[in-house]
Every structure is written in structure tokens, then in C-alpha cells.
Design a protein around this motif. Sequence first.
Motif, short mmCIF file in Angstrom:
data_model
loop_
_atom_site.label_atom_id
_atom_site.label_comp_id
_atom_site.label_asym_id
_atom_site.label_seq_id
_atom_site.Cartn_x
_atom_site.Cartn_y
_atom_site.Cartn_z
N LEU A 1 0.84 -1.19 0.00
CA LEU A 1 0.00 0.00 0.00
C LEU A 1 0.88 1.24 0.00
CD1 LEU A 1 -2.78 -0.92 2.61
CD2 LEU A 1 -2.79 -1.24 0.13
N GLY A 2 0.42 2.27 -0.70
CA GLY A 2 1.18 3.52 -0.77
C GLY A 2 2.19 3.55 -1.90
N LYS A 3 2.31 2.45 -2.65
CA LYS A 3 3.27 2.40 -3.75
C LYS A 3 2.90 3.39 -4.85
CE LYS A 3 6.68 0.54 -6.13
NZ LYS A 3 8.08 0.68 -5.69
N ARG A 4 3.87 4.17 -5.28
CA ARG A 4 3.67 5.07 -6.42
C ARG A 4 3.80 4.27 -7.71
NH1 ARG A 4 4.42 10.80 -6.06
NH2 ARG A 4 4.60 11.53 -3.91
N LEU A 5 2.78 4.36 -8.55
CA LEU A 5 2.74 3.59 -9.79
C LEU A 5 2.44 4.51 -10.97
CD1 LEU A 5 0.58 0.68 -8.35
CD2 LEU A 5 3.02 0.58 -8.87
N PRO A 6 2.77 4.08 -12.18
CA PRO A 6 2.57 4.95 -13.36
C PRO A 6 1.12 5.01 -13.83
CG PRO A 6 3.47 2.84 -14.04
CD PRO A 6 3.47 2.83 -12.53
N LEU A 7 0.80 6.08 -14.53
CA LEU A 7 -0.48 6.18 -15.24
C LEU A 7 -0.37 5.55 -16.63
CD1 LEU A 7 -1.50 9.89 -14.46
CD2 LEU A 7 -2.33 7.80 -13.34
N THR A 8 0.85 5.32 -17.08
CA THR A 8 1.09 4.87 -18.45
C THR A 8 1.06 3.35 -18.61
OG1 THR A 8 3.47 4.93 -18.00
CG2 THR A 8 2.47 6.90 -19.00
N ARG A 9 1.09 2.63 -17.51
CA ARG A 9 1.10 1.16 -17.56
C ARG A 9 0.10 0.62 -16.55
NH1 ARG A 9 5.65 -1.27 -19.96
NH2 ARG A 9 7.25 0.23 -20.62
N GLY A 10 -0.56 -0.50 -16.91
CA GLY A 10 -1.53 -1.11 -16.03
C GLY A 10 -2.91 -0.52 -16.24
N ALA A 11 -3.93 -1.39 -16.17
CA ALA A 11 -5.30 -0.95 -16.44
C ALA A 11 -5.76 0.15 -15.49
CB ALA A 11 -6.25 -2.15 -16.35
N ALA A 12 -5.38 0.03 -14.20
CA ALA A 12 -5.82 1.02 -13.20
C ALA A 12 -5.24 2.40 -13.46
CB ALA A 12 -5.44 0.54 -11.81
N GLY A 13 -4.08 2.46 -14.11
CA GLY A 13 -3.48 3.75 -14.44
C GLY A 13 -4.02 4.32 -15.73
N LYS A 14 -4.11 3.47 -16.76
CA LYS A 14 -4.51 3.95 -18.08
C LYS A 14 -5.94 4.48 -18.11
CE LYS A 14 -3.55 0.15 -20.25
NZ LYS A 14 -3.38 -0.82 -21.34
N ILE A 15 -6.83 3.88 -17.31
CA ILE A 15 -8.22 4.34 -17.34
C ILE A 15 -8.35 5.76 -16.79
CG2 ILE A 15 -8.87 3.47 -15.06
CD1 ILE A 15 -10.96 3.40 -18.35
N LEU A 16 -7.39 6.19 -15.97
CA LEU A 16 -7.44 7.53 -15.40
C LEU A 16 -7.04 8.61 -16.41
CD1 LEU A 16 -5.94 6.85 -11.86
CD2 LEU A 16 -8.32 7.32 -12.44
N ILE A 17 -6.41 8.20 -17.51
CA ILE A 17 -6.04 9.19 -18.53
C ILE A 17 -6.74 8.92 -19.86
CG2 ILE A 17 -3.84 9.86 -17.52
CD1 ILE A 17 -2.46 7.87 -19.37
N ALA A 18 -7.65 7.95 -19.87
CA ALA A 18 -8.41 7.68 -21.10
C ALA A 18 -9.25 8.91 -21.42
CB ALA A 18 -9.30 6.46 -20.90
N GLY A 19 -9.20 9.35 -22.65
CA GLY A 19 -9.95 10.53 -23.04
C GLY A 19 -9.26 11.84 -22.74
N ALA A 20 -8.04 11.80 -22.22
CA ALA A 20 -7.30 13.03 -21.93
C ALA A 20 -6.87 13.71 -23.23
CB ALA A 20 -6.06 12.72 -21.09
N THR A 21 -6.67 15.01 -23.17
CA THR A 21 -6.22 15.76 -24.34
C THR A 21 -4.77 15.44 -24.65
OG1 THR A 21 -5.47 17.65 -23.03
CG2 THR A 21 -7.80 17.62 -23.72
#
Length: 266
Positions: free
Chosen positions: A143-163
Motif C-alpha cells: 500500500l502507498g506504492k507510487r505507480l505509473p499512469l502509463t502502464r496497467g489498467a488502473a493507471g490507463k483508465i485515469l487518462i483515457a480521453g485526456a487531451t
Amino acid sequence: MATTTSTTAGTAEEGPKSSNMRSLSRAMEVFAELQRAERPQRLSDLARNCGMSLPTTLRILRVLQDFGMVSQKDKSYRIGPAVLPAAKSFLENDPLAVAGRPVLQQLATQTGMSVSLHTRLGFERILVARVQGEAPMQYDLPLGKRLPLTRGAAGKILIAGATDAELKQVVAAAIASGHEEQGFTIEELKSRLPEPGCDYAYSANERVLGVLSVGVALTNRAGRANESMALNCPAEATTEEKIKANVPELRRAASRLSELLEGSVY
């Protein structure tokens, strides 16, 4: 005359304040770099990764040590014990963590898969809660691990539709923080993201080899997607078709958690 005096005084007051804020910002950069690190870091590595001089980095580390935020051993630095009370307070009082745990437990029981809950922090995501499924994951993700937005489903969905402008920032930040190699491009990132109109992300062998994942976003009262929930399973225990078949249950769990959070101050 009075106006001139007032302006001068204001500038004099703002100068030290501005300098203090820069110092605080630099300290937080060093602290964040230590959080990302998989092992203790040497002074020279921290200075290089943070883009600071050795003397500046050393001064910051000494202040953080004084507050127990950083520990030193054998000329290497790591996160200190003072973070534990803060982590305990967060897990016991944060609405997302408190409301999320029973929802994740129920979803893990229904699907037999591991479930994780993440919150976005700048251009990264933080693991807030995790429940192990029937098929144990072959890696430890604290818990508390910093992870990328660019890899992994949980990260990519947070930037889906971004400009494109935001995606360029995501790419630059991912490279700077070491999540992606130099030369990583926005085109490569776009190729990983869900197709337009798809409300979930899928990943296979992206962040960890041998792991499949699907993730959906949780929207807050302002309509922003700052949190995500994901199902994770070893590739040997599932298939792309099987894990995607659980997306409806994942959606319902995410919706239920969003409803629970609406009644909080989150």
C-alpha cells in the motif's frame, strides 16, 4: 509615497515566503523520489534524479532526517519511520480507504480475482487498498506504492480521453520519474489506451509480466475520474476473455463505492 512604501514592504514580505515555498517544494520532490525508489538511494543518485546540486540535496535530506521522514545508513537514504503514523491515520480515516475495503472484499469473493483501489496523485497513482484473490499474485505490491499512469489498467483508465496536451505532460512525467524509458512517445502511450467510448482499460504483461488486468474509473461529485478500481489475475489462472467477462461486476462495485463516497466529505 504611501503606495510606494506599501509595495516595497509587500515585495519584501513575499520574497522570503516565495523562497520558503521553493524550499518546501524541493523537499517534497526529494521525498517523492525516495518513495518511488525500490531500494535505498545514494546522495548522488537523488541529486541527479531530482535535478538538484549535491549541497542542496544534502541540506534537504538533513532536514527530513531531523523530522524522521528520512533515515540514513551506509551513505544511503530511505524513507524514515515518521511516515508510519501518517499512513496509519490515512488508512483509518480516509473515506476512500475505509469505504473501499468491504467493497473490494465482496468483489474479490465474487470473481475470485485480486482487486486493487488506486487514487491519482499528479502524474502517478497510489495504491490505497488491495484484496488478494483465489489465485495469489506472484509479486508484492505494498500500500502507498507510487505507480505509473502509463502502464496497467488502473493507471490507463485515469487518462483515457485526456487531451494531447495532458498526455504529453503524462509522458514527460513518466520519463522523469523513471516509469518509462527515454524516447517514450505520446503515440506509444495512445496505443495502450482504451478505444474511444470504451469505459474500461485492459492490460497484459504491461507493468508486471504474467499479469492480466482490467480497470474502471470512479467519478466524484465534480465528474472527475481521480480514482480507479481494477481486477488483477495471473495469466496462468485466466484469459483475456475471462477477465473481461468480469467487467460488469467491476463496474457495479465501482458505482457502489462512488455512491458511498457521495455522502462523505471526500
